[in-house]
Design a protein around this motif. Sequence first.
Motif, mmCIF file in Angstrom:
data_model
loop_
_atom_site.group_PDB
_atom_site.id
_atom_site.type_symbol
_atom_site.label_atom_id
_atom_site.label_comp_id
_atom_site.label_asym_id
_atom_site.label_seq_id
_atom_site.Cartn_x
_atom_site.Cartn_y
_atom_site.Cartn_z
ATOM 1 N N ASP A 191 -10.357 6.863 5.597
ATOM 2 C CA ASP A 191 -11.440 7.785 5.288
ATOM 3 C C ASP A 191 -12.755 7.024 5.110
ATOM 4 O O ASP A 191 -13.785 7.409 5.666
ATOM 5 C CB ASP A 191 -11.106 8.579 4.036
ATOM 6 N N PHE A 192 -12.714 5.926 4.359
ATOM 7 C CA PHE A 192 -13.913 5.111 4.153
ATOM 8 C C PHE A 192 -14.430 4.568 5.487
ATOM 9 O O PHE A 192 -15.619 4.630 5.779
ATOM 10 C CB PHE A 192 -13.618 3.951 3.199
ATOM 11 N N GLU A 210 -1.360 6.959 0.386
ATOM 12 C CA GLU A 210 -2.688 7.360 -0.080
ATOM 13 C C GLU A 210 -3.701 6.219 0.041
ATOM 14 O O GLU A 210 -4.884 6.449 0.278
ATOM 15 C CB GLU A 210 -2.624 7.843 -1.539
ATOM 16 N N ASP A 211 -3.229 4.981 -0.153
ATOM 17 C CA ASP A 211 -4.119 3.821 -0.013
ATOM 18 C C ASP A 211 -4.623 3.697 1.421
ATOM 19 O O ASP A 211 -5.805 3.452 1.661
ATOM 20 C CB ASP A 211 -3.405 2.527 -0.422
ATOM 21 N N TRP A 268 0.845 -1.199 0.000
ATOM 22 C CA TRP A 268 0.000 0.000 0.000
ATOM 23 C C TRP A 268 0.877 1.244 0.000
ATOM 24 O O TRP A 268 1.909 1.303 0.651
ATOM 25 C CB TRP A 268 -0.880 0.041 1.238
ATOM 26 N N GLU A 274 -4.737 6.137 3.652
ATOM 27 C CA GLU A 274 -5.609 7.288 3.920
ATOM 28 C C GLU A 274 -7.007 7.064 3.356
ATOM 29 O O GLU A 274 -8.003 7.389 3.991
ATOM 30 C CB GLU A 274 -4.993 8.563 3.345
ATOM 31 N N SER A 275 -7.097 6.486 2.186
ATOM 32 C CA SER A 275 -8.399 6.202 1.565
ATOM 33 C C SER A 275 -9.171 5.176 2.381
ATOM 34 O O SER A 275 -10.382 5.310 2.604
ATOM 35 C CB SER A 275 -8.188 5.704 0.138
ATOM 36 N N PHE A 276 -8.487 4.135 2.842
ATOM 37 C CA PHE A 276 -9.123 3.100 3.659
ATOM 38 C C PHE A 276 -9.640 3.706 4.964
ATOM 39 O O PHE A 276 -10.778 3.457 5.367
ATOM 40 C CB PHE A 276 -8.135 1.972 3.951
#
Length: 82
Positions: free
Chosen positions: A68-69, A61-62, A58, A64-66
Amino acid sequence: MIDPVERCLSYEVLENNVGFRSYVATVKVTTVDGGDESDGGTVCRLEWSFVSDPVDGWKKEDLESFVDFFLKHWANKMEKNL
């Protein structure tokens, strides 16, 4: 770890299917200044922080996206149950 005086909770994920090798999070409840208590309630804020080793494969950004979701999903569930 639970600290009722400081109104915080820390937890560590030891096993998971996401790929975290090390993950420790803390959730703390703080009172918001200037909150409207006229309806008998107190306005509070949840502060959530974490420390984690990178997940293999990862990018930052990966992760952070996880996160955030996950946070949006958690917040939606809390709002539905209030």
